[in-house]
Design a protein around this motif. Sequence first.
Motif, PDB file in Angstrom:
ATOM      1  N   ALA A 130      -4.965  54.882 116.345  1.00 13.94           N
ATOM      2  CA  ALA A 130      -5.608  56.146 116.746  1.00 13.94           C
ATOM      3  C   ALA A 130      -5.667  57.105 115.553  1.00 13.94           C
ATOM      4  O   ALA A 130      -6.700  57.758 115.310  1.00 13.94           O
ATOM      5  N   GLY A 131      -4.576  57.162 114.779  1.00 13.50           N
ATOM      6  CA  GLY A 131      -4.507  58.088 113.634  1.00 13.50           C
ATOM      7  C   GLY A 131      -5.501  57.722 112.536  1.00 13.50           C
ATOM      8  O   GLY A 131      -6.160  58.596 111.965  1.00 13.50           O
ATOM      9  N   MET A 132      -5.615  56.424 112.245  1.00  7.59           N
ATOM     10  CA  MET A 132      -6.575  55.974 111.225  1.00  7.59           C
ATOM     11  C   MET A 132      -8.000  56.283 111.674  1.00  7.59           C
ATOM     12  O   MET A 132      -8.838  56.714 110.885  1.00  7.59           O
ATOM     13  N   THR A 133      -8.278  56.070 112.936  1.00  6.98           N
ATOM     14  CA  THR A 133      -9.638  56.313 113.447  1.00  6.98           C
ATOM     15  C   THR A 133      -9.970  57.800 113.365  1.00  6.98           C
ATOM     16  O   THR A 133     -11.063  58.172 112.910  1.00  6.98           O
ATOM     17  N   GLN A 134      -9.027  58.649 113.786  1.00  5.97           N
ATOM     18  CA  GLN A 134      -9.268  60.101 113.695  1.00  5.97           C
ATOM     19  C   GLN A 134      -9.496  60.510 112.241  1.00  5.97           C
ATOM     20  O   GLN A 134     -10.411  61.271 111.930  1.00  5.97           O
ATOM     21  N   ALA A 135      -8.653  59.977 111.345  1.00  4.25           N
ATOM     22  CA  ALA A 135      -8.725  60.379 109.940  1.00  4.25           C
ATOM     23  C   ALA A 135     -10.039  59.935 109.290  1.00  4.25           C
ATOM     24  O   ALA A 135     -10.615  60.659 108.470  1.00  4.25           O
ATOM     25  N   PHE A 136     -10.515  58.733 109.663  1.00  6.58           N
ATOM     26  CA  PHE A 136     -11.722  58.193 109.012  1.00  6.58           C
ATOM     27  C   PHE A 136     -13.018  58.549 109.745  1.00  6.58           C
ATOM     28  O   PHE A 136     -14.101  58.260 109.228  1.00  6.58           O
ATOM     29  N   LEU A 137     -12.913  59.176 110.904  1.00  9.18           N
ATOM     30  CA  LEU A 137     -14.128  59.462 111.681  1.00  9.18           C
ATOM     31  C   LEU A 137     -15.173  60.267 110.899  1.00  9.18           C
ATOM     32  O   LEU A 137     -16.367  59.939 110.950  1.00  9.18           O
ATOM     33  N   PRO A 138     -14.775  61.306 110.129  1.00 12.28           N
ATOM     34  CA  PRO A 138     -15.799  62.033 109.372  1.00 12.28           C
ATOM     35  C   PRO A 138     -16.584  61.113 108.419  1.00 12.28           C
ATOM     36  O   PRO A 138     -17.811  61.254 108.293  1.00 12.28           O
ATOM     37  N   LEU A 139     -15.903  60.146 107.780  1.00 12.17           N
ATOM     38  CA  LEU A 139     -16.608  59.235 106.858  1.00 12.17           C
ATOM     39  C   LEU A 139     -17.455  58.217 107.634  1.00 12.17           C
ATOM     40  O   LEU A 139     -18.509  57.781 107.159  1.00 12.17           O
TER      41      LEU A 139
END
Length: 251
Positions: free
Chosen positions: A109-118
Motif C-alpha cells: 500500500a505504501g509503495m503504491t501511494q508513494a509512486f502514484l504521482p509518477l
Amino acid sequence: MKRNSKTSVAVITGVSSGLGRALAQCFHHNGFRVVGISRSQPDIDLDLWVCADVTNPEDRARAVRETEAFAGSVDVLINNAGKGLYDTWEESSMEELKALFELNFFAVAGMTQAFLPLLKRSRGTVINISSAAGRIWVFCMGAYCASKAAVSMFSNSLRGEVARYGVRVLDVSPGQINTGFSSRSFGHRSPPDSPGRSAGPEDFAKAVYRAWKRGRKSMTYPGWLGAALFAVRYFVPGIYNHFSLKMWGLK
Ligand SMILES: NC(=O)c1ccc[n+]([C@@H]2O[C@H](COP(=O)([O-])OP(=O)(O)OC[C@H]3O[C@@H](n4cnc5c(N)ncnc54)[C@H](OP(=O)(O)O)[C@@H]3O)[C@@H](O)[C@H]2O)c1
C-alpha cells in the motif's frame, strides 16, 4: 491503448531473487528500462538499482525521488517483495505477524501511494503479486493467506479508485513456483513436499508480461489454478481440509 515499451519504465520490488529477478529480466528483455528495488544487490543488469527496505517509509520516499530523477514517470510498478510465514496461528508471535503484514501488505500500500504521482503521469499500471494462498486457506500458513487476501482486496478496490487517472491495476495470484521462497520465510515449520512439479519463475514472468499487455485485471498462475481453487473451496472443502491437515501433521 497503444504502448511503446521501448521507452517504458518498470519499477519492481524484490529483484535480488526469485520472481522479482525473473520479472526484471523479462520486462528488460521486452524493452523496458527497469528500476529494481531490494536490500541486497541483485546479480542481474538493471538500469537503476535502489537499495531500499520497502517497509521503511523514508526508503520508499527515496526510491520515488531516485526514480523520478532517473525517468520522470513510471509505466509499471510491480509490488513483488514478500515473505511467507510457516506456523499455526497458535505458534505465531505478534512480532512475526506484524513483520509479515508490514512487508506483505503495508509496504504494498505504501509503495503504491508513494509512486502514484509518477504512475498518473504515464497512465501506468500497478501489478501486485498476491498468491493463490490469498484465495484459499492453507494450514500453517494462515497469516500468509490473510496478508495476501488483503493484497488482493487492496488491488480490487484500488482499481476502481484510480481508473479516473487512467491507471490500471493487475492482481496476480501465483501457485507454488520454485524460488527457494520457503527457506527465506518467517516461522518455524517447513512446508511438506507438495505433489507435482513446481513451475519456474521465467515462465511466470512471461505470463505476467502477457497479462499486462492484454490489459487484464487479474490472473492466476498457472491459468487452470483459479478454477481448481474455486472447485475445492465450494465443492470439496471437507476433503481438502482432511488431506491438508494430515499433510501438515495436524491430524
Ligand atoms: N515462490 C512462490 O511459490 C510464490 C507463490 C505465490 C506468491 N509468491 C509471492 O511472490 C513474491 C516473490 O516471492 P519469491 O518466491 O520470489 O521470494 P524470494 O525469492 O524470497 O524473493 C523475495 C524478494 O523480496 C525482497 N525483499 C524481502 N524483504 C524486503 C524488504 N523489506 N525490502 C525490499 N525487498 C525485500 C528480497 O530481497 P532482499 O532480501 O535482498 O531485500 C527478494 O528479492 C512474494 O510476494 C511471494 O509472497 C511466491
